[in-house]
Design an enzyme around this catalytic site. Structure first.
Site, PDB file in Angstrom:
ATOM      1  N   HIS A 136       0.824  -1.210   0.000  1.00 48.37           N
ATOM      2  CA  HIS A 136       0.000   0.000   0.000  1.00 48.37           C
ATOM      3  C   HIS A 136       0.860   1.263   0.000  1.00 48.37           C
ATOM      4  CE1 HIS A 136      -4.178   1.489   1.373  1.00 48.37           C
ATOM      5  NE2 HIS A 136      -3.547   2.440   0.726  1.00 48.37           N
ATOM      6  N   HIS A 189       2.110  14.164   1.053  1.00 48.94           N
ATOM      7  CA  HIS A 189       1.370  15.363   0.665  1.00 48.94           C
ATOM      8  C   HIS A 189       2.298  16.562   0.774  1.00 48.94           C
ATOM      9  CE1 HIS A 189      -2.577  13.587   0.314  1.00 48.94           C
ATOM     10  NE2 HIS A 189      -2.435  12.992   1.487  1.00 48.94           N
ATOM     11  N   GLY A 216      -3.749  11.495   5.148  1.00 50.97           N
ATOM     12  CA  GLY A 216      -2.648  10.607   4.804  1.00 50.97           C
ATOM     13  C   GLY A 216      -1.362  11.019   5.473  1.00 50.97           C
ATOM     14  N   ASP A 252       0.384   2.323   3.748  1.00 49.44           N
ATOM     15  CA  ASP A 252      -0.467   3.436   3.296  1.00 49.44           C
ATOM     16  C   ASP A 252       0.338   4.742   3.283  1.00 49.44           C
ATOM     17  OD1 ASP A 252      -2.564   4.894   2.312  1.00 49.44           O
ATOM     18  OD2 ASP A 252      -3.788   4.785   4.115  1.00 49.44           O
ATOM     19  N   HIS A 284       1.514   5.029  -1.886  1.00 53.18           N
ATOM     20  CA  HIS A 284       1.103   6.070  -2.824  1.00 53.18           C
ATOM     21  C   HIS A 284       2.367   6.730  -3.362  1.00 53.18           C
ATOM     22  CE1 HIS A 284      -3.152   5.714  -1.843  1.00 53.18           C
ATOM     23  NE2 HIS A 284      -2.763   5.520  -0.599  1.00 53.18           N
ATOM     24  N   LEU A 285       2.712   6.383  -4.596  1.00 52.88           N
ATOM     25  CA  LEU A 285       3.931   6.946  -5.197  1.00 52.88           C
ATOM     26  C   LEU A 285       3.639   8.268  -5.902  1.00 52.88           C
ATOM     27  CD1 LEU A 285       5.699   3.712  -6.502  1.00 52.88           C
ATOM     28  CD2 LEU A 285       6.390   5.173  -4.589  1.00 52.88           C
ATOM     29  N   ARG A 286       2.349   8.591  -6.049  1.00 54.07           N
ATOM     30  CA  ARG A 286       1.895   9.912  -6.528  1.00 54.07           C
ATOM     31  C   ARG A 286       2.189  10.232  -7.989  1.00 54.07           C
ATOM     32  NH1 ARG A 286      -1.672   9.958  -2.926  1.00 54.07           N
ATOM     33  NH2 ARG A 286      -1.213  10.814  -0.875  1.00 54.07           N
TER      34      ARG A 286
END
Lengths: 440, 327
Positions: free
Chosen positions: A61, A309, A324, A305, A63-65
């Protein structure tokens, strides 16, 4: 001359036991595991004394964005953070901009992954644009090696559509991963619903909104026979529901995150947006239940996760801030400490952080992997691909947001002492982290 | 004895009984300024107070700005509609920009709960006063309500309210009626009345009760008629029109019938009962027009109290503990 690397003096963590042994890696594979190895001339040596030598971690999980959110993270920086955290493979979440809902975006992320420090597997979106209204081209993405689909960031709200997604995914041998939060209940909630949210005047996001969708998806999975993975479960009742379904034979796995194991809702009391996340940080009794489940061995996987940001997404009022938090670089130490911070938990540590996640992501040698990636989460034995981490249980590091490898700095662990550090990470035979420093 | 001097005013929850009494006494002292022909004291001469209203509020903003001017402070007023906030500037950048202009206090109203707490973390030296944040708190409104009620009780008892501390409020029965769930006034009042030693009951439809209300320091009553019987202070909350559109209560009409302070219900109240309302009132919804004009309803006096109470809040926040009166 073949490139060879000797990992000397560590404790090797097998699938069910540990042994004091040296590990010789030649050309990206494990060539020998023995009490004492006399390496061929020209072999590089790394010191693993006092350390655990286990399979490289696999994050289900991340988030590599990229594409679209490069100000927060790129595949390159996220993979570097992962390598520093002991990971050799990450499953990239599809809530990119545009969403990873087509073969083209999947191919783009896989391409970026090939240039990164560690392996990148891609989770495709279940629905077009993650909008929850029509199915994305699952089979086209599967042809590129995608084995896990999810609309993570939100769950698939429409039960009828989720049923059809499961029927379709079962046919192509894929796993559906669900972000369980019913939006009609979660609404605009921004922290755990309870006495504290009520006092703070913040709209609550209830445990119920998670549990209702967990129960729904378990029923759908039981009916379709689709393989289901539940992302970041956060309440005691959610775990009870899953474990009960599993006893009835439902094909379901689940993950918990380090932040839900360590942090509770009280941290939101000062409206610090570093602690805003979906699903939200829960009550201390939910936290205790998650830790108990982990220590009893009923948790399948710990997944980060990891959600970078940029500052402008967090320097906002609590209800407007993006949910996040970062997690890749601290997950192993936090999981080790949650398990009791004792080397006797080594087998379990690698089960939840590497071996089971690799199974769920279809990244083990037994799976039909596409794209030339090596196998992850295997045994430490001759012939296995050399994806390894050398973990120093006696290491200590103080989290400093200014020193993280991520482009973003939204860590909830600023100033915390992490027990256990990553000494070396080896991906496909290459030392990508040496002595705690990234080499790429 | 603790003091509100030199502190941010973010939440009534940060106060203790001593600092609450200190705020009321300081406000009482400033009432005298109202009587002068030149309504100004030099207490904050040379200080700059910025008022940042990210949410519409003419009354509260005017009340704060008047208070600051009576204390001889310079007032810097950010009209959000014409500011860079509209251009997408973050709250943090806005606040840091304003502080760079050399301000001493920030009065902030924001539609998001907790925004004043965040601002207090981001500023270096300015003091922050919460003028209402989302559904969280509206501390000066609660101070105004207690201050007004204390004055009325003192007049009736024929004693000066100045110097009476919290004595006149102690043991009183307060009933708060209406949309407690979304009300920042209710949260601040509940804390303040409890701090003053009063007992608080709330009366709302189930959907407008706060979550986990069992953990609140209040009694929960569902029948308004019986709740009013022993009430000495009734605080009527504003019912926002959009809550009456069906998802929280079936209709405003049904809300008025079950939880409105109608003429019939006003007749159930004793002659001494004090009715407060934070304004603006929606006549015919939460309060009938004739009850709004009933002598027991002190809403006009609350508005008058606004200026001295906010003078006290600003004055204390900008004092150092040694120079404040009561510390």
């Amino acid at each position: 001359m073949p490139e060879s690397l000797l990992i000397r003096g560590g404790t090797v963590v097998h699938t069910a036991s540990t042994e004091r042994a040296d590990v010789l890696v030649v050309d990206g594979r494990i060539a020998e595991v023995a009490a004492s190895i006399d390496p061929p001339a020209g072999t590089r040596e790394v010191d693993a004394s006092g350390c655990l030598v286990g399979p490289g971690l696999v994050d289900l999980h991340t988030h590599l964005r990229e594409p679209g959110g490069e100000e927060a993270e790129t595949v390159e920086t996220g993979c570097r953070a992962g390598a520093l955290g002991g990971y050799t493979a990450l499953l990239a979440m599809p809530n990119t901009m545009p969403a990873t809902d087509s073969a083209a975006v999947v191919a783009q992320v896989l391409d970026l992954g090939r240039a990164a420090a560690i392996d990148v597997a891609v989770a495709g979106a279940i629905t077009v644009g993650r909008q929850g209204t029509e199915l994305a081209p699952l089979a086209e993405m599967a042809a590129l090696g995608v084995r896990v689909f999810t609309d993570d960031g939100t769950g698939v709200q429409d039960a009828g559509l989720m049923l059809r997604a499961m029927q379709y995914a079962r046919g192509i041998g894929a796993t559906l991963a669900e972000h369980c939060e019913d939006e009609s209940l979660a609404g605009d909630g921004c922290m755990n619903q309870g006495a504290l949210s009520s006092k703070l005047g913040l709209p609550g996001r209830s445990g119920l909104s998670e549990e209702v969708m967990v129960a729904r998806d378990l029923a759908l999975a039981a009916s379709t026979g689709c393989s289901l993975h539940l992302l970041h479960l956060s309440t005691e009742r959610s775990l009870e529901l899953v474990l009960e379904a599993r006893r009835r034979g439902v094909s379901v796995t689940f993950e918990v995150t380090p932040h839900h194991l360590w942090l509770s809702e009280e941290l939101c009391a000062t409206y610090d947006t570093a602690f805003k996340v979906h699903p939200p940080l829960r009550s201390s009794s939910d936290v205790a239940a998650l830790v108990a489940a982990l220590c009893e061995g009923s948790v399948d996987a710990v997944a980060t996760d990891h959600a970078p940001h940029p500052p402008q997404a967090k320097d906002r009022p609590f209800d407007e801030a993006s949910p996040g938090m970062l997690g890749l670089e601290q997950a192993m130490g936090l999981t080790y400490e949650a398990l009791g911070a004792d080397v006797s938990v080594a087998v379990e540590l690698f089960r939840v952080l590497s071996r089971t996640p690799a199974e769920i992501a279809h990244l083990t040698a037994e799976h039909d992997r596409v794209g030339g990636q090596s196998a992850h989460g295997g045994d430490i034995a001759q012939g296995e691909d050399a994806n390894l981490v050398i973990f120093d249980p006696d290491g200590r590091i103080v989290v400093d947001r200014a020193k993280l490898a991520s482009r973003a700095s939204n860590t909830p662990y600023q100033g915390r002492i992490i027990i256990g550090t990553i000494r070396h990470t080896i991906c496909a035979g290459d030392l990508v982290v040496e002595g705690g420093e990234a080499t790429t | 004895m603790s003091s509100a001097a030199g502190q941010h005013l973010l939440s009534i929850g940060d106060l203790d009984a001593d600092s609450l009494a200190q705020l009321l006494e300081t406000a009482e002292a400033f009432c005298e300024v109202e009587q002068r022909s030149v309504k100004k004291v030099p207490a904050l001469k040379g200080k700059v107070v910025a008022s940042l209203f990210f949410e519409e509020s003419t009354r509260t903003r005017l009340s704060f700005e008047t208070a600051a001017k009576r204390l001889s402070a310079d007032v810097l007023s950010l009209a959000v509609a014409s500011s860079s906030v509209k251009k997408g500037e973050s709250l943090r950048d806005t606040v840091e920009t304003i502080e760079a202009m050399g301000i001493d206090a920030v009065v902030i109203r924001h539609r998001s709960a907790g925004a004043p707490h965040q601002v207090a973390r981001w500023v270096d030296r300015a003091r922050v006063i919460n003028a209402g944040d989302g559904s969280h708190e509206h501390p000066t409104q609660a101070l105004i309500d207690l201050f007004t009620v204390r004055q009325v009780l003192a007049e009736r008892a024929g004693v000066p309210s100045q110097g009476s501390g919290l004595d006149l409020l102690k043991g009183r029965r307060v009933v708060i009626v209406g949309d407690v769930r979304h009300s920042r006034v209710a949260r601040s009042e509940i804390l303040a009345y409890n701090l003053a030693g009063a007992s608080v009951a709330i009366c709302s439809p189930g959907t407008l009760l706060p979550d986990e209300v069992a953990e609140w320091p209040v009694e929960v009553l569902s029948d308004l008629d019986s709740a009013l019987g022993d009430a000495q202070i009734v605080s009527v909350l504003r019912m926002q029109e959009e809550r009456g559109s069906g998802s929280y209560v079936p209709s405003l009409h049904e809300f008025t019938a079950t939880y409105g302070l109608t003429d019939r219900r006003a007749a159930l109240l004793g002659p001494e009962t004090i009715i407060t309302h934070p304004g603006p009132m929606v006549r015919g919804v939460e309060i009938s027009s004739s009850v709004a004009d009933d002598p027991r309803c002190v809403v006009r006096r609350q508005v008058t109290s606004g200026v001295p109470v906010r003078m006290a809040a600003l004055y204390l926040a900008l004092s150092t503990p040694e120079e404040s009166p009561g510390a």
